[in-house]
Design an enzyme around this catalytic site. Structure first.
Site, mmCIF file in Angstrom:
data_model
loop_
_atom_site.group_PDB
_atom_site.id
_atom_site.type_symbol
_atom_site.label_atom_id
_atom_site.label_comp_id
_atom_site.label_asym_id
_atom_site.label_seq_id
_atom_site.Cartn_x
_atom_site.Cartn_y
_atom_site.Cartn_z
ATOM 1 N N LYS A 191 0.678 -1.032 -0.023
ATOM 2 C CA LYS A 191 -0.227 -0.270 -0.363
ATOM 3 C C LYS A 191 0.768 1.200 -0.195
ATOM 4 O O LYS A 191 2.127 1.092 0.657
ATOM 5 C CB LYS A 191 -0.591 -0.064 1.059
ATOM 6 N N SER A 234 -9.894 -1.365 7.484
ATOM 7 C CA SER A 234 -8.519 -0.575 5.573
ATOM 8 C C SER A 234 -7.881 -1.889 5.187
ATOM 9 O O SER A 234 -8.123 -1.754 3.377
ATOM 10 C CB SER A 234 -8.217 0.385 5.356
ATOM 11 N N SER A 245 -9.097 1.250 2.770
ATOM 12 C CA SER A 245 -8.922 2.185 1.904
ATOM 13 C C SER A 245 -7.703 1.658 1.265
ATOM 14 O O SER A 245 -7.355 2.035 0.280
ATOM 15 C CB SER A 245 -8.124 3.598 2.924
#
Lengths: 86, 471
Positions: free
Chosen positions: B76, B175, B151
């Protein structure tokens, strides 16, 4: 109720320029109105849990060397030039 | 061939010479090209093939290689990588190259993993649909008209589409688990303190954790055994040994499972999947009862109050002097300069900064911030009491199906409420896993299991009952 003036003031203190003030006011108001549900939780007398970290558990206060970040406003010595505080 | 095998299987194939890292990475890069319309990646590693060749040479020479030798791992874009840009999907950090690797990055590179690329996310991890990325949304591979969750949306899509075997995301309010559920992969949020946050760009430090995503629970265990454990650079890491692979779950224990009443889905199709999971657990000797966690009803409001406050403080550092991007300072006075530079923050980030500047301020702190901390404390006491009687707590990961892109973008509160089942684990610091367990209308549904703090290894072992392979 949070007003457009409150939002403008908080935004300016946080150095944020907001373009569409109506939209920000509406959405932030909506968020804060929702947060009011906390009033019904009945937690007035609840003690806040705090986790204590003993200072002996913290790492030694020593500088860790890293590569310097490269950016345009650097001078020959590697110092960064920044705007003047008035 | 698309490298669809699990990480554990790929490591075995590469290390035994059955295939080569170069071949697997080559096929992965081809697959990334074929799935590029989903927009899972923000930056690629252009040296991946070269790195794979080096691992192959070492294997051919009979040298010992690491436990992740040659497998593609995606990261990420809020986890610092020295060799690759790290932007948090924000124009504020365009072109930022961190001067150091996060602890998790160092640990996986020490085991010879290959970082294939950096994945898309909501800007600074604020969102749960990946629609708030400054570089455009990621699409769900099961239906490109719906969101992949967030996310860590790019990470979930990369695992689901076999463009990485494992991905490292971050989970502040769900997330990792939310996109894992929406994309049909396994996602794990460890106990707060199990994984070092050194090098994770801060959003809400008091509750966020790095968490792995993969196509099997065994891969999550493999990854956890490498990335978890104390780190001198993060004082919030727990003083514990890494999650062990050898700890075996004892099936004769007849564990007690609490079904959280407040987390029931109103969608009967989703609730039926939970019921199926409960049946399967019961058939394995688990005793399943309904339990009540009253504070869950207030958890989302408490979560957003606390995180907004931490956002306002954490993002104050982006003044373009200590952190930010290159912008010429001539002609500006200091405050004007900072304000001008911050125009690059996206609207959602600014909204949360403003809310976070307001809720802890004098005159309002008692009404919002302190009350949120009290809800967090009461919820923690409630869940700790429940764990005195129950071994695990179960619910669906997300009570709704993946929604259409744009559907919730204009209503912050309806977006927030999607987090209702996931924020409890963050507010209370407990470990929680999302396991793909069913499909409704062609869209995956995940089951969430929570355990008590520091019982990560036990939880992962137990989760095998609900299946190991991604559907």
């Amino acid at each position: 109720m949070i007003t457009e003036d409150d939002i403008k003031q908080v935004a300016s203190m946080m150095r944020l320029d907001i373009e569409d003030k109506d939209d920000y006011t509406k959405k932030v108001q909506r968020m804060l109105e929702y947060f009011d549900v906390l009033d019904s939780a009945g937690v007035q007398d609840e003690a806040i849990l705090v986790q204590h970290i003993n200072i002996s558990q913290l790492r030694a206060d020593k500088h860790i060397p890293h590569d310097t970040i490269q950016c345009k406003s650097q001078d020959k010595r590697g110092h960064l030039r920044v705007p003047r505080l008035s | 061939m698309i490298p669809a095998q699990t990480a554990t299987e790929l490591v075995r194939m590469i290390s035994s010479g059955e295939t080569t890292a170069e071949y697997i990475i080559g096929q992965t890069l081809k697959q990334i090209e074929d799935t590029s319309h989903l927009h899972a990646f923000l930056h690629m590693n252009s040296n991946a093939i070269q790195q794979a060749k080096e691992i192959d040479h070492r294997i051919q020479r009979g040298e010992k290689v690491g436990r992740l030798a040659g497998i593609p791992i995606s990261i990420k874009d809020n986890i610092c990588t020295k060799q690759y840009p790290t932007t948090c999907a924000s124009h504020m950090l365009d072109g930022y190259m961190p001067p150091y690797d996060a602890t998790v990055i160092r640990r996986i590179l020490d085991e010879d993993a290959i970082i294939i690329g950096k994945t898309n996310m909501d800007e600074f991890a604020m969102g749960l649909s990946t629609e708030f990325s400054a570089y455009g949304p990621t699409l769900n591979p099961h239906n490109t008209e719906v969101v992949p969750g967030g996310s860590s949306g790019g990470s979930a899509v990369s695992v689901a589409t076999h463009t990485s075997a494992i991905s490292l995301g971050s989970d502040t309010g769900g997330s990792v688990r939310n996109p894992a559920s929406f994309c049909g992969v396994v996602g794990f949020k460890p106990t707060y303190g199990m994984i070092s946050r050194y090098g994770l760009i801060s959003y809400a430090n008091s509750i966020e954790q790095i968490g792995p995503m993969a196509r099997s629970i065994s891969d999550i265990q493999l990854c956890m055994s490498i990335v978890s454990g104390p780190d001198v650079n993060d004082n919030t890491t727990a003083n514990s040994t890494p999650v062990s692979l050898s700890e075996q779950y004892n099936a004769t224990e007849n564990p007690k499972i609490g079904i959280i009443r407040q987390m029931a889905s109103k969608d009967t199709r989703i609730q039926n999947i939970l019921n199926k999971a409960i049946e399967e657990l019961s058939s394995h000797g688990c005793q399943c009862d309904e339990v009540s966690l009253e504070m869950v009803d207030y958890s989302v409001a408490a979560y957003y109050t606390i995180t907004s406050t931490e956002v306002a403080s954490n993002l104050a550092r982006y003044d373009n002097i200590r952190y930010g991007y290159d912008m010429d300072y001539t002609g500006y006075e200091y405050h004007q300069y900072v304000t001008k530079a911050r125009a690059r923050f996206g609207a959602e980030v600014k909204r949360r900064m403003i809310a976070g500047g307001f809720v802890p301020s004098a005159g309002y702190a008692g009404r919002y911030f302190l009350k949120a901390l009290k809800v967090k404390s009461r919820l923690t006491r409630e869940i700790n009491r429940t764990f005195e009687e129950y071994d695990y707590l179960i619910s669906v990961t997300v009570p709704i199906l993946p929604f259409r892109i744009g559907e919730k973008i204009d209503d912050p509160v309806s977006m927030f409420l999607v987090d209702i089942n996931t924020v409890t684990a963050n507010l209370t610091g407990k470990p929680a896993i999302s396991i793909p367990y069913g499909v409704v209308d062609g869209l995956p549904v995940g089951i969430q299991i929570m355990a008590n703090s520091m019982e990560d290894a036990k939880l992962l072992q137990f989760s095998h009952i609900l299946g190991d392979d991604t559907q």
